[in-house]
Design an enzyme around this catalytic site. Structure first.
Site, PDB file in Angstrom:
ATOM      1  N   ARG A 239      10.422  -7.460  -6.853  1.00  0.00           N
ATOM      2  CA  ARG A 239       9.493  -6.591  -7.468  1.00  0.00           C
ATOM      3  C   ARG A 239       8.430  -7.370  -7.720  1.00  0.00           C
ATOM      4  O   ARG A 239       8.610  -8.538  -8.751  1.00  0.00           O
ATOM      5  CB  ARG A 239      10.041  -5.811  -8.427  1.00  0.00           C
ATOM      6  CG  ARG A 239      10.693  -4.521  -7.822  1.00  0.00           C
ATOM      7  CD  ARG A 239      10.050  -3.391  -7.364  1.00  0.00           C
ATOM      8  NE  ARG A 239      10.527  -2.374  -6.878  1.00  0.00           N
ATOM      9  CZ  ARG A 239      11.022  -2.269  -5.550  1.00  0.00           C
ATOM     10  NH1 ARG A 239      10.959  -3.270  -4.826  1.00  0.00           N
ATOM     11  NH2 ARG A 239      11.384  -0.965  -5.273  1.00  0.00           N
ATOM     12  N   ASP A 263       5.887 -11.486  -1.336  1.00  0.00           N
ATOM     13  CA  ASP A 263       5.708  -9.760  -0.888  1.00  0.00           C
ATOM     14  C   ASP A 263       5.430  -8.785  -1.579  1.00  0.00           C
ATOM     15  O   ASP A 263       4.939  -7.741  -1.213  1.00  0.00           O
ATOM     16  CB  ASP A 263       7.053  -9.641   0.232  1.00  0.00           C
ATOM     17  CG  ASP A 263       6.774  -8.531   1.019  1.00  0.00           C
ATOM     18  OD1 ASP A 263       5.713  -8.240   1.665  1.00  0.00           O
ATOM     19  OD2 ASP A 263       7.826  -7.304   0.626  1.00  0.00           O
ATOM     20  N   GLU A 268       0.122  -4.492  -7.664  1.00  0.00           N
ATOM     21  CA  GLU A 268      -0.105  -4.219  -6.308  1.00  0.00           C
ATOM     22  C   GLU A 268      -0.691  -2.612  -6.003  1.00  0.00           C
ATOM     23  O   GLU A 268      -1.349  -2.615  -5.082  1.00  0.00           O
ATOM     24  CB  GLU A 268       1.010  -4.516  -5.421  1.00  0.00           C
ATOM     25  CG  GLU A 268       2.333  -3.667  -5.857  1.00  0.00           C
ATOM     26  CD  GLU A 268       3.595  -4.019  -4.996  1.00  0.00           C
ATOM     27  OE1 GLU A 268       4.011  -3.149  -4.247  1.00  0.00           O
ATOM     28  OE2 GLU A 268       3.660  -5.260  -4.920  1.00  0.00           O
ATOM     29  N   HIS A 300       4.006  -5.982   0.711  1.00  0.00           N
ATOM     30  CA  HIS A 300       5.405  -5.313   0.395  1.00  0.00           C
ATOM     31  C   HIS A 300       6.092  -4.985   1.716  1.00  0.00           C
ATOM     32  O   HIS A 300       6.192  -3.600   1.946  1.00  0.00           O
ATOM     33  CB  HIS A 300       5.107  -4.295  -0.439  1.00  0.00           C
ATOM     34  CG  HIS A 300       6.063  -3.579  -1.293  1.00  0.00           C
ATOM     35  ND1 HIS A 300       6.142  -3.638  -2.565  1.00  0.00           N
ATOM     36  CD2 HIS A 300       7.430  -3.593  -1.089  1.00  0.00           C
ATOM     37  CE1 HIS A 300       7.271  -3.079  -3.187  1.00  0.00           C
ATOM     38  NE2 HIS A 300       8.112  -2.992  -2.185  1.00  0.00           N
TER      39      HIS A 300
END
Length: 341
Positions: A239, A263, A268, A300
């Site tokens: 996260r 990622d 985001e 992600h």
């Protein structure tokens, strides 16, 4: 009677897997409407006439949206993800909404992708690929190092962290772990649990696999980054809020860390999963991160394998069936009949 369902934030490759899962479980007893836009205050009115909402992790289910959904006749929120920090559970309970999530899917999808990031930044794969596309076959600036014999710090040793640890063991690495409880499977691989400060100080590679909670928000802050070796690699496939982006930028500007693989990113929402290529990137911190040659940012996608997405779809369909038949399971966050409790 048909169960009317609406899904938000549905990706192109996810759509057929979602429909297949519902076909197998419901046959022709359901109607599923899949929308690409995310759920928020502007799109919530499209839920009118549907009993069930299938939400994604980037949907906004705050008090305003939940009240709009409940007022439109929605009975259930089925989150197509493990995390649910985007849902105001207190308001959902007050409104009598059933809420479920996907508590488990392939841990290998995320663990393997975390290693893909670690290897890509550690061995300068992206830079090398860009060069060879232009027929530049020099090796200058591409010097990497072996993983064998080096130390990996695994922050969080649940299912994903354990899968990541097994791969690290295969590389022949020294294993350090940090978690609220020691995992016997990791201990059997030779992992040594140590205080967080020691893990960050001794590791050549640190990978994050803990959930985002109040206690883990900015777990990787300036103090932890200062402890890391100047040539260490940091990977976050969990996260975005686990990492203090401002502190990370300061560390990178100081020329520290051999590589960073992200990622996820703490801001985001509204960016990842969307095409922003024709727009000005107004998030200055994300834009700055992308300028560092030793930083790799992906959108992600660690979970995004046919295996994992298929399992998510199957579990979501089962959660919906449980709701329609009055059952609960380990995936149920708020069951039916809990209004105001």
């Amino acid at each position: 009677m048909d169960v009317k369902i609406i899904a938000y934030g549905v990706l192109t490759d996810e759509r057929p897997l979602l429909r297949d899962a519902f076909d197998r479980r419901f046959g022709d007893r359901y109607e599923l409407r899949c929308l690409e836009p995310f759920l928020d205050r502007d799109t919530a009115p499209t839920a009118a006439g549907h009993r069930i909402v299938l939400s994604s992790v980037n949907d906004v289910l705050d008090a305003e949206v939940l009240r709009s959904l409940a007022g439109a006749g929605v009975e259930m929120i089925a989150q197509r993800a493990t995390g649910y920090n985007n849902i105001d559970l207190d308001v959902a309970r007050e409104l009598g909404l059933t809420v479920a999530r996907v508590s488990y899917y392939s841990p290998y999808s995320v663990a393997e992708f975390a290693w893909a990031l670690a290897l890509a930044v550690g061995r300068r794969v992206v830079r090398a690929a860009h060069r060879t596309r232009e027929f530049d076959f020099r090796l200058d600036g591409l010097l990497g190092r072996d993983l064998h014999g080096r130390t990996v710090g695994v922050v969080g040793t649940g299912k994903i962290g354990t899968a990541f640890t097994r791969i690290a063991h295969g590389f022949g690495m020294r294993l350090l772990g940090w978690d609220v409880a020691e995992n016997p499977d990791c201990l059997a691989l030779g992992m040594k649990y140590v205080p967080r400060e020691r893990l960050f100080a001794e590791s050549d590679l640190v990978s994050l696999h803990v959930p985002l909670l109040p206690d883990t928000h900015h777990l990787v802050d300036a103090s932890m980054l200062d402890l890391m070796k100047a040539d260490a690699v940091l990977v976050n496939s969990s996260r975005g809020g686990l990492v203090d982006t401002d502190a990370l930028l300061a560390t990178l500007r100081a020329g520290r860390l051999a590589g960073v693989g992200l990622d996820v990113y703490e801001e985001e929402a509204g960016v990842f999963f969307l095409d922003k290529s024709l727009e000005v990137m107004t998030d200055e911190r994300l834009a700055r991160l992308m300028t560092f040659p030793n930083v790799l940012v992906t959108s992600h996608q660690a979970y995004f394998t046919r295996d994992a997405v298929g399992q998510i779809a199957e579990t979501t369909a089962r959660n919906v069936e449980d709701h329609t038949t009055g059952r609960t399971s380990d995936n149920t966050l708020i069951g039916p009949g809990t209004r105001g409790r």
